[in-house]
Design an enzyme around this catalytic site. Structure first.
Site, PDB file in Angstrom:
ATOM      1  N   PHE A 141       0.863  -1.176   0.000  1.00 31.69           N
ATOM      2  CA  PHE A 141       0.000   0.000   0.000  1.00 31.69           C
ATOM      3  C   PHE A 141       0.900   1.227   0.000  1.00 31.69           C
ATOM      4  O   PHE A 141       1.536   1.552   1.000  1.00 31.69           O
ATOM      5  CB  PHE A 141      -0.933   0.051   1.210  1.00 31.69           C
ATOM      6  CG  PHE A 141      -1.858   1.236   1.141  1.00 31.69           C
ATOM      7  CD1 PHE A 141      -3.036   1.160   0.408  1.00 31.69           C
ATOM      8  CD2 PHE A 141      -1.544   2.434   1.759  1.00 31.69           C
ATOM      9  CE1 PHE A 141      -3.873   2.263   0.306  1.00 31.69           C
ATOM     10  CE2 PHE A 141      -2.377   3.533   1.662  1.00 31.69           C
ATOM     11  CZ  PHE A 141      -3.549   3.448   0.939  1.00 31.69           C
ATOM     12  N   ASP A 226       9.667   2.762   1.492  1.00 32.45           N
ATOM     13  CA  ASP A 226       8.486   3.550   1.838  1.00 32.45           C
ATOM     14  C   ASP A 226       8.310   3.475   3.349  1.00 32.45           C
ATOM     15  O   ASP A 226       7.756   2.520   3.880  1.00 32.45           O
ATOM     16  CB  ASP A 226       7.256   3.000   1.111  1.00 32.45           C
ATOM     17  CG  ASP A 226       5.983   3.781   1.425  1.00 32.45           C
ATOM     18  OD1 ASP A 226       5.977   4.543   2.414  1.00 32.45           O
ATOM     19  OD2 ASP A 226       4.986   3.612   0.704  1.00 32.45           O
ATOM     20  N   LYS A 255       3.248  11.416   6.663  1.00 27.99           N
ATOM     21  CA  LYS A 255       2.408  11.226   7.849  1.00 27.99           C
ATOM     22  C   LYS A 255       2.959  11.949   9.066  1.00 27.99           C
ATOM     23  O   LYS A 255       2.699  13.125   9.266  1.00 27.99           O
ATOM     24  CB  LYS A 255       2.165   9.736   8.097  1.00 27.99           C
ATOM     25  CG  LYS A 255       1.291   9.095   7.009  1.00 27.99           C
ATOM     26  CD  LYS A 255       0.761   7.750   7.420  1.00 27.99           C
ATOM     27  CE  LYS A 255      -0.011   7.078   6.293  1.00 27.99           C
ATOM     28  NZ  LYS A 255      -1.230   7.805   5.889  1.00 27.99           N
TER      29      LYS A 255
END
Length: 400
Positions: A141, A226, A255
């Site tokens: 994801f 990531d 984030k």
């Protein structure tokens, strides 16, 4: 009269259905606690999918935002502002890299990483024009843009959004032999999550990340990590890659970098990689804006003390010990690292969604993923007592 039902109905009436939120309407928050429109308090054990690593309204981050709001919020990249260089330098130093390219969202960081890897492949590695490919993992994801969902194996994220962007090869996560076999002369990068968050906090086998590093080095391929969810203290280290002593060629961050205040993401790499970009070839109006840089610089400074990494490691051990005690008592398996856990609930008991709803009724907020799996990612400011409380409420839910 309760305000929550009406607020939920209004949201349903006016919002396209891109998420399936729990019927909780938050109005304020502090630290690890949320308060809804009816005054009910909840322990936040999701932390915005790691966007709130430092809790809600951390005093130093709020102070940095307030100070910058009084001075300057946006210029554009047509000019340089006085917060820009400090942010890029301090984040580059945290990552051990030469350069940083600020963006806004995690998906933008991933898109940037894909573009840079392709350009590096053509200009540095010598891949034939239009032939670059990137190896990715099943269960990944990385975001929801058209290019990113093109290499997703989640049909909910992918179906009916074609035609899909070519140039990606998907291999099983954690399978080093399959990854090595997928690399050819046109491969420019391997893009993976050191821990797969959305898939259910899946930790790869020991030795996998060093193996990926070795395969990439041997084949002149970029290793792109990531760390948008796993990085910046979440796993008990600055980066999840640190647990196996691995340094990727490129970090994708986001984030938590925005401190729970503004969206901030970044790509960090050495000059021989990020240096392939020239003016006009990539950009973002809001990327690296003054407000974002002021907040994100303070985030980096919080991390340089090591306090939050230690908290995640120590409190994470307590969390995982409590969760492991529930295996066989409603939980089938527990995975994770630091203050991050994926829990597989016995599907004969309930779905993940049902577990989240029952926990919300008990004042603990978590989120489900993929059937009977739920994720816990509390803010790193959570206390031992609050962790014990969350585990106790989960035990009560599992016991019925």
């Amino acid at each position: 009269m309760l305000r929550t039902p009406g607020a939920v109905r209004d949201a349903e009436r006016w919002t396209a259905h891109n998420y399936h939120p729990l019927p909780v309407v938050i109005s304020s928050a502090e630290g690890a606690w949320l308060t809804d429109v009816d005054g009910r308090r909840y322990l936040d054990c999701l932390a915005g999918y790691s966007a709130l690593n430092f809790g809600h309204r951390h005093p130093k981050l709020i102070a940095a935002a307030h100070a910058q709001l009084d001075r300057l919020t946006l210029t554009s990249r047509a000019f340089i502002h006085d917060q820009f260089a400090d942010f890029c330098r301090e984040l580059a130093e945290l990552c051990g890299k030469d350069l940083v390219l600020p963006m806004n969202t995690g998906a933008e960081a991933v898109e940037t990483g894909v573009k840079v890897a392709r350009k590096w492949g053509y200009q540095v590695k010598g891949v034939a024009p239009g032939q670059a490919n990137i190896v990715v993992a099943e269960g990944n994801f990385h975001g929801r843009t058209t290019t990113i969902v093109s290499f997703s194996t989640d049909e909910d994220a992918r179906a009916d959004f074609g035609p899909y962007t070519p140039g990606f090869t998907v291999v099983p996560y954690g399978d080093l032999d399959a990854l090595a076999a997928a690399i050819d002369e046109n491969t420019v990068a391997v893009l993976i999550e050191p821990i797969q968050g959305e898939q259910g906090v899946v930790v790869p086998p020991a030795g996998y990340l060093p193996g990926v590093r070795r395969v990439c080095t041997d084949n002149n391929v970029l290793f792109i990590a990531d760390e948008i969810q796993s990085g910046l203290g979440r796993t008990g280290a600055t980066f999840a890659c640190d647990h196996e002593g691995v340094t990727p060629d490129m970090y994708l961050l986001g984030k938590a970098l925005g401190g729970g205040i503004v969206p901030v993401s970044a790509v960090a790499a050495d000059a021989n990689v990020l240096g392939v970009l020239k003016p006009g070839q990539h950009g973002s109006t809001f990327g690296g804006n003054p407000l974002a840089c002021a907040v994100a610089t303070e985030v980096v400074r919080l991390l340089t003390t090591g306090e939050f990494q230690r908290r995640s490691a120590e409190l994470g051990a307590r969390l995982h010990a409590g969760l492991q005690a529930l295996v066989g008592r409603g939980l089938v398996a527990v995975r994770g690292r630091g203050l991050w856990a994926g829990l597989d609930i016995d599907p004969a008991l309930m779905t993940g969604r049902e577990a989240c709803e029952r926990l919300a009724e008990r004042g603990v907020l978590v989120k489900d993923t993929h059937g009977s799996t739920i994720r816990l990612a509390p803010p790193l400011v959570i206390t031992e007592e609050e962790i014990d409380h969350a585990v106790a409420q989960l035990a009560a839910v599992l016991a019925g």
